[in-house]
Design an enzyme around this catalytic site. Structure first.
Site, PDB file in Angstrom:
ATOM      1  N   CYS A 139      14.589   1.032   7.355  1.00 45.47           N
ATOM      2  CA  CYS A 139      14.690  -0.428   7.223  1.00 45.47           C
ATOM      3  C   CYS A 139      15.044  -1.083   8.562  1.00 45.47           C
ATOM      4  CB  CYS A 139      15.731  -0.772   6.156  1.00 45.47           C
ATOM      5  SG  CYS A 139      16.056  -2.526   6.012  1.00 45.47           S
TER       6      CYS A 139
ATOM      7  N   CYS B  30      11.757  -2.900   7.371  1.00 43.20           N
ATOM      8  CA  CYS B  30      12.010  -4.296   6.975  1.00 43.20           C
ATOM      9  C   CYS B  30      12.350  -5.229   8.141  1.00 43.20           C
ATOM     10  CB  CYS B  30      13.173  -4.358   5.987  1.00 43.20           C
ATOM     11  SG  CYS B  30      13.291  -2.964   4.863  1.00 43.20           S
TER      12      CYS B  30
ATOM     13  N   LYS C 229       9.713  -5.521  11.071  1.00 43.25           N
ATOM     14  CA  LYS C 229       8.532  -6.127  10.415  1.00 43.25           C
ATOM     15  C   LYS C 229       8.731  -7.626  10.206  1.00 43.25           C
ATOM     16  CE  LYS C 229       8.661  -6.790   6.310  1.00 43.25           C
ATOM     17  NZ  LYS C 229       8.435  -5.854   5.263  1.00 43.25           N
TER      18      LYS C 229
ATOM     19  N   TYR D 278       1.740  -2.366   0.427  1.00 46.87           N
ATOM     20  CA  TYR D 278       2.684  -3.261   1.110  1.00 46.87           C
ATOM     21  C   TYR D 278       2.468  -3.232   2.622  1.00 46.87           C
ATOM     22  CZ  TYR D 278       6.246  -3.776  -2.688  1.00 46.87           C
ATOM     23  OH  TYR D 278       6.943  -4.082  -3.815  1.00 46.87           O
TER      24      TYR D 278
ATOM     25  N   GLU E 243       0.874  -6.166   4.976  1.00 47.97           N
ATOM     26  CA  GLU E 243       1.809  -6.889   5.856  1.00 47.97           C
ATOM     27  C   GLU E 243       1.393  -6.737   7.318  1.00 47.97           C
ATOM     28  OE1 GLU E 243       5.701  -5.351   4.888  1.00 47.97           O
ATOM     29  OE2 GLU E 243       5.957  -6.773   3.247  1.00 47.97           O
TER      30      GLU E 243
ATOM     31  N   HIS F 119      12.408 -32.117  -5.559  1.00 48.21           N
ATOM     32  CA  HIS F 119      11.171 -32.727  -5.089  1.00 48.21           C
ATOM     33  C   HIS F 119      11.301 -33.163  -3.644  1.00 48.21           C
ATOM     34  CE1 HIS F 119       7.326 -34.613  -5.700  1.00 48.21           C
ATOM     35  NE2 HIS F 119       7.787 -35.725  -5.167  1.00 48.21           N
TER      36      HIS F 119
ATOM     37  N   GLU G 197       9.388 -26.316  -7.219  1.00 45.62           N
ATOM     38  CA  GLU G 197       9.541 -27.153  -8.414  1.00 45.62           C
ATOM     39  C   GLU G 197       8.389 -26.929  -9.396  1.00 45.62           C
ATOM     40  OE1 GLU G 197       9.089 -31.480  -8.039  1.00 45.62           O
ATOM     41  OE2 GLU G 197       7.973 -31.169  -6.172  1.00 45.62           O
TER      42      GLU G 197
HETATM   43  P1  NDP Z   1       1.736   2.007  -0.841  1.00 40.13           P
HETATM   44  O1  NDP Z   1       1.842   3.119  -1.794  1.00 40.13           O
HETATM   45  O2  NDP Z   1       2.289   0.671  -1.223  1.00 40.13           O
HETATM   46  O3  NDP Z   1       0.224   1.803  -0.429  1.00 40.13           O
HETATM   47  C1  NDP Z   1      -0.559   2.849   0.063  1.00 40.13           C
HETATM   48  C2  NDP Z   1      -1.976   2.361   0.217  1.00 40.13           C
HETATM   49  O4  NDP Z   1      -2.759   3.370   0.831  1.00 40.13           O
HETATM   50  C3  NDP Z   1      -2.641   2.048  -1.121  1.00 40.13           C
HETATM   51  O5  NDP Z   1      -3.493   0.959  -0.939  1.00 40.13           O
HETATM   52  C4  NDP Z   1      -3.406   3.329  -1.415  1.00 40.13           C
HETATM   53  O6  NDP Z   1      -4.533   3.138  -2.224  1.00 40.13           O
HETATM   54  C5  NDP Z   1      -3.862   3.713  -0.016  1.00 40.13           C
HETATM   55  N1  NDP Z   1      -4.120   5.140   0.128  1.00 40.13           N
HETATM   56  C6  NDP Z   1      -3.333   6.169  -0.265  1.00 40.13           C
HETATM   57  N2  NDP Z   1      -3.904   7.355   0.076  1.00 40.13           N
HETATM   58  C7  NDP Z   1      -5.064   7.051   0.699  1.00 40.13           C
HETATM   59  C8  NDP Z   1      -6.101   7.837   1.273  1.00 40.13           C
HETATM   60  N3  NDP Z   1      -6.029   9.156   1.271  1.00 40.13           N
HETATM   61  N4  NDP Z   1      -7.151   7.198   1.819  1.00 40.13           N
HETATM   62  C9  NDP Z   1      -7.219   5.847   1.814  1.00 40.13           C
HETATM   63  N5  NDP Z   1      -6.271   5.045   1.292  1.00 40.13           N
HETATM   64  C10 NDP Z   1      -5.208   5.651   0.735  1.00 40.13           C
HETATM   65  O7  NDP Z   1       2.416   2.555   0.484  1.00 40.13           O
HETATM   66  P2  NDP Z   1       2.863   1.840   1.804  1.00 40.13           P
HETATM   67  O8  NDP Z   1       2.772   2.890   2.826  1.00 40.13           O
HETATM   68  O9  NDP Z   1       2.150   0.567   2.022  1.00 40.13           O
HETATM   69  O10 NDP Z   1       4.386   1.520   1.503  1.00 40.13           O
HETATM   70  C11 NDP Z   1       5.268   2.484   0.972  1.00 40.13           C
HETATM   71  C12 NDP Z   1       6.351   1.837   0.178  1.00 40.13           C
HETATM   72  O11 NDP Z   1       7.287   1.223   1.038  1.00 40.13           O
HETATM   73  C13 NDP Z   1       5.886   0.729  -0.736  1.00 40.13           C
HETATM   74  O12 NDP Z   1       5.390   1.195  -1.953  1.00 40.13           O
HETATM   75  C14 NDP Z   1       7.140  -0.080  -0.905  1.00 40.13           C
HETATM   76  O13 NDP Z   1       7.896   0.437  -1.970  1.00 40.13           O
HETATM   77  C15 NDP Z   1       7.857   0.098   0.409  1.00 40.13           C
HETATM   78  N6  NDP Z   1       7.701  -1.099   1.261  1.00 40.13           N
HETATM   79  C16 NDP Z   1       8.241  -2.270   0.854  1.00 40.13           C
HETATM   80  C17 NDP Z   1       8.091  -3.409   1.600  1.00 40.13           C
HETATM   81  C18 NDP Z   1       8.667  -4.692   1.123  1.00 40.13           C
HETATM   82  O14 NDP Z   1       9.554  -4.676   0.282  1.00 40.13           O
HETATM   83  N7  NDP Z   1       8.183  -5.828   1.610  1.00 40.13           N
HETATM   84  C19 NDP Z   1       7.357  -3.394   2.861  1.00 40.13           C
HETATM   85  C20 NDP Z   1       6.808  -2.111   3.186  1.00 40.13           C
HETATM   86  C21 NDP Z   1       6.982  -1.021   2.417  1.00 40.13           C
HETATM   87  P3  NDP Z   1      -4.459   3.166  -3.830  1.00 40.13           P
HETATM   88  O15 NDP Z   1      -3.930   1.824  -4.254  1.00 40.13           O
HETATM   89  O16 NDP Z   1      -5.877   3.381  -4.237  1.00 40.13           O
HETATM   90  O17 NDP Z   1      -3.569   4.300  -4.199  1.00 40.13           O
END
Ligand code: NDP
Length: 465
Positions: free
Chosen positions: A46, A51, A54, A186, A190, A449, A454
Site C-alpha cells: 500500500c 494505494c 497510485k 483494478y 487505474e 445542492h 445529492e
Molecule cells: P484483478 O484480479 O483485479 O484483475 C486482473 C486482471 O487481469 C483481470 O482483468 C483478469 O481477467 C486479467 N488476467 C488474469 N490473468 C490473465 C492472463 N493470463 N492473461 C490476460 N489477462 C489476465 O487484479 P489486479 O492485479 O488488478 O489487482 C489485484 C487486487 O488488488 C485487486 O483485486 C484488488 O483487490 C486490489 N487492488 C485494489 C485497489 C483499490 O482498492 N483501488 C487498487 C489496486 C488493486 P479476468 O477478469 O478475465 O479474470
C-alpha cells in the site's frame, strides 16, 4: 513460571505492511511482547507500490484535465503545461520515505522489537530471521502471524521478460510515449487512466467481454465508455500472443487475432499472488490453496493453530482496510479487546471499494445481477448526467449513480457511482448501507445542492424491476 515467559515473544509478525503493522501495534498496546521482521521498506504494498503512490499519480494525472477545463472558466494559460516526470518521481519518493519512517516510528513507540531481514518459520513457535549480511537468529513466539502480502503475477507468455508490473511503474526511467496495459482489473484500469492522464498514449487490452469483472455490469460498461471518451484505447476480447523486442527498446506485441501493436512499456496487471516464497509453510504443515493463499479459519488460524495469517496472503479481499480490520479482529481474539471495548470480529459484508480510474468508480453492496439472484424482487434506480462543472469545462464526461433496492424490505442493497470523487461519496453512503437504510430513508434525506451526491437522495423513478 508464567507460560508467556517460555517464549521470546507473545506475537511475532512476519511482514511490515498494512495488516502486519496494525496487528503488531495493537497487540503491543495490550501489553504483550511483540516482534516483527520485514525484509524491505516498512508499509508494504500500500505505502510503497500500491494505494499511496497510485493515488498521488492519479492526482498528478487529474491536472491534465484541469488545465484543459480551466479555459472554460476564463483562465488563460500563458504556456502549454508540461509534466516533469523526474520531479513527480522525486516528490513521491520523498513522501513515501516519510511514510516509511512513520511506520517505523509506530513500531518503536509501541515497543515492538523490529528486525530487518527475511523470516522463515521453522516450527509452530519459531521464526528464523536471516539478515541482509546472511546472519541468522531464531525467535520463539506463542503466536506467529504471516502478513507477507502479495506480489504481481505475470502469466508465462512469450516475451514475459520484456514486460513490467505495477511495482515498476512508479519509477520508470522515462514517461512512456506509448503504453500498453494488459488486464482489465483494478490495477490495469487505474494505471491506464493515470498514465493516459500523465501523457502516455495508452492502450488497455482485456481478454474478456468487459473490463472490471465482478463490478455491476452497468458500471463496467459506463466506465469503459468514459475511459474511451477520455482517450484510453480500451480493447476487449483481446489477448497477447507474444511480445518481441524491437529497436531502441520498443516492444512489439502480436495480438491473438494477428494485430501488431508497438509500445515503449508493456504493463502486465494480470492479478496478484500470495507472497509465500521461502516462508517454509509446507515444512511446518501450514496448508495453502492451489494459488498459494494461506488457508485460515474464522479467527485467522492456519492448520497449525499457533500460526496465523491475514491480509493479501490469505487472498480473501485484497484491500488495505480489510487487512487492517482483520488485524484488529485477530488481536482482540488472541489478547482480548481494548479496555472497555467489545471484541471485534471480521465482517466481510457490505465492504465499500473504489477504483481510481478517471472517472473513478465507487461501489458498496450488491451488483444488480447479485441482487436479482438473492432477492425475489428488486427495484433499480439510476441516473446519468453531465455534472455541473462540465457545463462550462467543455468536457463531455458524464456521471452514473445507481441504487438497487430489495422490494420486500425496501432496503438499499447496492449503491454504485462512476464520476468525480466517487470514492469519497460512496464511503459516506456505505455507513447508511451498513446500517440497513431503506429507500424511504434515502428519500427522506435532504440533498446538498448543487452536488453530484445529492442525486442519490433524489432518485424517484424506478428504472427496472
Ligand atoms: P484483478 O484480479 O483485479 O484483475 C486482473 C486482471 O487481469 C483481470 O482483468 C483478469 O481477467 C486479467 N488476467 C488474469 N490473468 C490473465 C492472463 N493470463 N492473461 C490476460 N489477462 C489476465 O487484479 P489486479 O492485479 O488488478 O489487482 C489485484 C487486487 O488488488 C485487486 O483485486 C484488488 O483487490 C486490489 N487492488 C485494489 C485497489 C483499490 O482498492 N483501488 C487498487 C489496486 C488493486 P479476468 O477478469 O478475465 O479474470
Amino acid at each position: 513460571m508464567n507460560p508467556r515467559q517460555t517464549h521470546d515473544f507473545d506475537l511475532f509478525v512476519i511482514g511490515g505492511g498494512s495488516g502486519g503493522v496494525r496487528a503488531a501495534r495493537m497487540a503491543a498496546t495490550r501489553g504483550v511482547r511483540v516482534g516483527m521482521v520485514e525484509s524491505g521498506r516498512m508499509g508494504g504494498t500500500c505505502v510503497n507500490v500500491g494505494c499511496i503512490p497510485k493515488k498521488l499519480y492519479s492526482y498528478a494525472a487529474h491536472y491534465a484535465e484541469a488545465f484543459v477545463e480551466a479555459r472554460g472558466f476564463g483562465w488563460e494559460l500563458a504556456h502549454a503545461p508540461s509534466l516533469d516526470w523526474p520531479t513527480l518521481k522525486a516528490n513521491r519518493a520523498r513522501e513515501i520515505e516519510r511514510l516509511n519512517g512513520i511506520y517505523d516510528g509506530l513500531m518503536v513507540n509501541a515497543g515492538v522489537q523490529r528486525l530487518q531481514g527475511r523470516g522463515r518459520i521453522v516450527d509452530a513457535h519459531t521464526v528464523e530471521v536471516t539478515a541482509e549480511d546472511g546472519a541468522t537468529t531464531r525467535h520463539s513466539a506463542r503466536h506467529i502471524l504471516i502478513a507477507t502480502g502479495g506480489k504481481p503475477h505475470v502469466p508465462g507468455i512469450e516475451g514475459r521478460e520484456l514486460v513490467v508490473t505495477s511495482d515498476d511503474m512508479f519509477d520508470l526511467p522515462t514517461l512512456p510515449r506509448r503504453l500498453v496495459v494488459v488486464g482489465g482489473g483494478y490495477i490495469g484500469c487505474e494505471m491506464a487512466s493515470i498514465f493516459h492522464g500523465l501523457g502516455a498514449q495508452t492502450t488497455l487490452l482485456y481478454r474478456g467481454e468487459q473490463i472490471l469483472r465482478g463490478f455491476d455490469d452497468e458500471v463496467r460498461n459506463f466506465t469503459a465508455d468514459e475511459m474511451r471518451k477520455a482517450g484510453v484505447d480500451v480493447r476487449v476480447h483481446c489477448d497477447v500472443a507474444r511480445i518481441e523486442a524491437g529497436d531502441g527498446g520498443v516492444r512489439r506485441l502480436l495480438l491473438s487475432d494477428g494485430t501488431p501493436l508497438e509500445a515503449d512499456v508493456v504493463l502486465y496487471a494480470t492479478g496478484r499472488q500470495p507472497n509465500v516464497e521461502g516462508l517454509g509453510l509446507a515444512e511446518v504443515g501450514v496448508k495453502q490453496a492451489d494459488n498459494g493463499a494461506v488457508q485460515v479459519n474464522a479467527h485467522f488460524a492456519t492448520h497449525v493453530r499457533s500460526i496465523h495469517a491475514l491480509g493479501d496472503v490469505v487472498g480473501r479481499l485484497e484491500l488495505t482496510p480489510v487487512a487492517l480490520a482483520e488485524a484488529m479482529a485477530l488481536v482482540d481474539h488472541l489478547f482480548g479487546p481494548a479496555p472497555g471495548k467489545p471484541v471485534r470480529t471480521m465482517d466481510y459484508d457490505t465492504i465499500p471499494t473504489a477504483v481510481f480510474t478517471h472517472p473513478p468508480v465507487g461501489t458498496v453492496g450488491l451488483t444488480e445481477a447479485q441482487a436479482r439472484q438473492k432477492f425475489d424482487a428488486i427495484r433499480v434506480f439510476r441516473g446519468d448526467f453531465k455534472p455541473l462543472k462540465h457545463t462550462l469545462s467543455g468536457r463531455s464526461e458524464r456521471t452514473l449513480v445507481k441504487l438497487i433496492v430489495d422490494a420486500a424490505s425496501d432496503r438499499v442493497v447496492g449503491l454504485h457511482m462512476v464520476g468525480a470523487d466517487a470514492g469519497e461519496i460512496v464511503q459516506g453512503f456505505a455507513v447508511a448501507l451498513k446500517c440497513g437504510a431503506t429507500k424511504a430513508q434515502f428519500d427522506a434525506t435532504i440533498g446538498i445542492h448543487p452536488t453530484s451526491a445529492e442525486e442519490f437522495v433524489t432518485l424517484r423513478e424506478v428504472a427496472r424491476t
